[in-house]
Design a protein around this motif. Structure first.
Motif, PDB file in Angstrom:
ATOM      1  N   LEU A 173       0.709  -1.140  -0.179  1.00  0.00           N
ATOM      2  CA  LEU A 173       0.172  -0.342   0.041  1.00  0.00           C
ATOM      3  C   LEU A 173       1.207   1.411   0.277  1.00  0.00           C
ATOM      4  CD1 LEU A 173      -3.160   1.262  -0.002  1.00  0.00           C
ATOM      5  CD2 LEU A 173      -2.968   0.912   2.663  1.00  0.00           C
ATOM      6  N   HIS A 174       1.679   1.666   0.880  1.00  0.00           N
ATOM      7  CA  HIS A 174       2.822   2.579   0.749  1.00  0.00           C
ATOM      8  C   HIS A 174       3.623   2.589  -0.044  1.00  0.00           C
ATOM      9  CE1 HIS A 174       5.672   4.904   3.960  1.00  0.00           C
ATOM     10  NE2 HIS A 174       4.866   5.372   2.792  1.00  0.00           N
ATOM     11  N   SER A 175       3.904   1.666  -1.009  1.00  0.00           N
ATOM     12  CA  SER A 175       4.816   1.561  -2.105  1.00  0.00           C
ATOM     13  C   SER A 175       4.213   2.548  -3.368  1.00  0.00           C
ATOM     14  CB  SER A 175       5.232   0.540  -2.350  1.00  0.00           C
ATOM     15  OG  SER A 175       6.283  -0.399  -1.375  1.00  0.00           O
ATOM     16  N   ALA A 176       2.711   1.718  -3.454  1.00  0.00           N
ATOM     17  CA  ALA A 176       1.509   2.378  -4.415  1.00  0.00           C
ATOM     18  C   ALA A 176       1.945   3.654  -4.303  1.00  0.00           C
ATOM     19  CB  ALA A 176       0.013   1.322  -4.059  1.00  0.00           C
ATOM     20  N   LEU A 185       4.119   5.568  -3.148  1.00  0.00           N
ATOM     21  CA  LEU A 185       4.642   6.331  -3.378  1.00  0.00           C
ATOM     22  C   LEU A 185       5.185   6.436  -4.953  1.00  0.00           C
ATOM     23  CD1 LEU A 185       7.490   5.015  -1.010  1.00  0.00           C
ATOM     24  CD2 LEU A 185       6.142   7.140  -0.857  1.00  0.00           C
ATOM     25  N   VAL A 186       4.615   4.919  -5.479  1.00  0.00           N
ATOM     26  CA  VAL A 186       4.663   5.489  -7.261  1.00  0.00           C
ATOM     27  C   VAL A 186       3.677   6.306  -8.167  1.00  0.00           C
ATOM     28  CG1 VAL A 186       4.085   4.059  -9.442  1.00  0.00           C
ATOM     29  CG2 VAL A 186       5.451   2.992  -7.486  1.00  0.00           C
ATOM     30  N   GLU A 187       2.278   6.154  -7.053  1.00  0.00           N
ATOM     31  CA  GLU A 187       1.594   7.420  -7.762  1.00  0.00           C
ATOM     32  C   GLU A 187       2.268   8.869  -7.729  1.00  0.00           C
ATOM     33  OE1 GLU A 187      -3.149   9.060  -7.632  1.00  0.00           O
ATOM     34  OE2 GLU A 187      -2.445   7.076  -6.269  1.00  0.00           O
ATOM     35  N   THR A 188       2.577   9.389  -6.434  1.00  0.00           N
ATOM     36  CA  THR A 188       3.253  10.142  -6.266  1.00  0.00           C
ATOM     37  C   THR A 188       5.308  10.253  -7.821  1.00  0.00           C
ATOM     38  OG1 THR A 188       3.227  10.401  -4.115  1.00  0.00           O
ATOM     39  CG2 THR A 188       5.233  11.697  -4.645  1.00  0.00           C
ATOM     40  N   GLU A 189       5.639   9.256  -7.583  1.00  0.00           N
ATOM     41  CA  GLU A 189       6.807   9.820  -8.351  1.00  0.00           C
ATOM     42  C   GLU A 189       5.495   9.647 -10.407  1.00  0.00           C
ATOM     43  OE1 GLU A 189      10.068   9.956 -10.654  1.00  0.00           O
ATOM     44  OE2 GLU A 189       9.360  10.195  -8.556  1.00  0.00           O
ATOM     45  N   LEU A 190       4.623   9.193 -10.242  1.00  0.00           N
ATOM     46  CA  LEU A 190       3.863   9.474 -11.661  1.00  0.00           C
ATOM     47  C   LEU A 190       3.402  10.808 -11.326  1.00  0.00           C
ATOM     48  CD1 LEU A 190       3.237   8.180 -14.157  1.00  0.00           C
ATOM     49  CD2 LEU A 190       1.166   7.097 -13.050  1.00  0.00           C
ATOM     50  N   ARG A 191       2.978  11.582 -10.452  1.00  0.00           N
ATOM     51  CA  ARG A 191       2.687  12.371 -10.740  1.00  0.00           C
ATOM     52  C   ARG A 191       3.527  13.660 -11.074  1.00  0.00           C
ATOM     53  NH1 ARG A 191      -2.793  13.455  -8.324  1.00  0.00           N
ATOM     54  NH2 ARG A 191      -3.564  11.739  -7.041  1.00  0.00           N
ATOM     55  N   ARG A 192       4.405  13.947 -10.535  1.00  0.00           N
ATOM     56  CA  ARG A 192       5.944  14.246 -11.110  1.00  0.00           C
ATOM     57  C   ARG A 192       6.579  14.009 -12.001  1.00  0.00           C
ATOM     58  NH1 ARG A 192      11.270  14.050 -11.092  1.00  0.00           N
ATOM     59  NH2 ARG A 192      11.550  11.952 -10.369  1.00  0.00           N
ATOM     60  N   LYS A 193       6.608  13.084 -12.856  1.00  0.00           N
ATOM     61  CA  LYS A 193       6.733  12.732 -14.308  1.00  0.00           C
ATOM     62  C   LYS A 193       5.606  13.216 -15.186  1.00  0.00           C
ATOM     63  CE  LYS A 193      10.512  10.420 -14.116  1.00  0.00           C
ATOM     64  NZ  LYS A 193      11.622  10.247 -14.004  1.00  0.00           N
ATOM     65  N   LEU A 203      11.439   1.403 -11.422  1.00  0.00           N
ATOM     66  CA  LEU A 203      10.563   0.249 -10.614  1.00  0.00           C
ATOM     67  C   LEU A 203      11.926  -0.723 -11.608  1.00  0.00           C
ATOM     68  CD1 LEU A 203       6.705   0.442 -10.411  1.00  0.00           C
ATOM     69  CD2 LEU A 203       8.761   0.820  -8.841  1.00  0.00           C
ATOM     70  N   ARG A 204      12.057  -1.075 -12.828  1.00  0.00           N
ATOM     71  CA  ARG A 204      12.809  -2.289 -12.768  1.00  0.00           C
ATOM     72  C   ARG A 204      14.573  -1.290 -12.485  1.00  0.00           C
ATOM     73  NH1 ARG A 204      10.652  -0.576 -18.527  1.00  0.00           N
ATOM     74  NH2 ARG A 204       9.502  -1.965 -18.442  1.00  0.00           N
ATOM     75  N   GLU A 205      14.492  -0.615 -12.336  1.00  0.00           N
ATOM     76  CA  GLU A 205      16.500  -0.466 -11.797  1.00  0.00           C
ATOM     77  C   GLU A 205      16.454  -1.005 -10.493  1.00  0.00           C
ATOM     78  OE1 GLU A 205      16.495   3.672 -12.327  1.00  0.00           O
ATOM     79  OE2 GLU A 205      16.764   3.596 -14.322  1.00  0.00           O
TER      80      GLU A 205
END
Length: 155
Positions: free
Chosen positions: A12-15, A17-25, A115-117
């Motif tokens: 849940l926490h990772s999701a 953080l991933v969404e935060t990164e997507l928002r930034r992109k 995510l791959r990295e």
């Protein structure tokens, strides 16, 4: 030592953080992740009724109307009355919206690469497990016209 109260907490926490990164992109494009998902789904479906799009995303028609109003105002989609059923609206991507799809795809690819990295050789099974989790929990791919094999529906 594991401090998560429940085992799924890390997911849940990772999701988040991933969404935060997507928002930034997506920020340079001026759109939010959910708006990007709507545009991407419309790229697959072509013209679609607002009610069908709401169903595909599992939201109310009112919620979808709010989301599409923003996309209309930005000039990414059009809304017209469905000639076959005057009680429904049909949404369609504009040229500006179709052009934006390339930028959305780039942003998503950049997040995939991050995510791959991070995951290294675990990336492939992670993405496979993620899709299985989505499918088994009754998730759908908005705009997908064919059901996924093995997808179960929630009770």
């Amino acid at each position: 030592m594991q401090d998560d109260q429940c085992q799924f907490h890390g997911l849940l926490h990772s999701a988040d953080l991933v969404e935060t990164e997507l928002r930034r992109k997506l920020a340079p494009l001026g759109i939010q992740p959910r708006q990007a998902r709507i545009l991407e789904a419309m790229g697959r479906t072509g013209a679609i009724s607002q009610a069908e799009l709401a169903t595909a995303f599992g939201v109310t028609s009112a919620s979808m109307s709010t989301m599409t109003d923003r996309l209309l105002a930005a000039g990414y989609i059009t809304r017209t009355i469905d000639p076959a059923s005057r009680r429904q609206n049909v949404l369609e991507l504009t040229e500006k919206g179709r052009t934006l799809l390339a930028g959305i795809g780039e942003a998503w690819s950049e997040v995939d690469e991050i995510l791959r990295e991070i995951l290294g050789e675990d990336a492939v099974p992670f993405f496979e497990f993620s899709r299985r989790l989505r499918d088994r929990l009754g998730g759908t791919i908005p705009g997908s016209r064919t059901p996924r094999p093995g997808a179960s529906k929630p009770d």
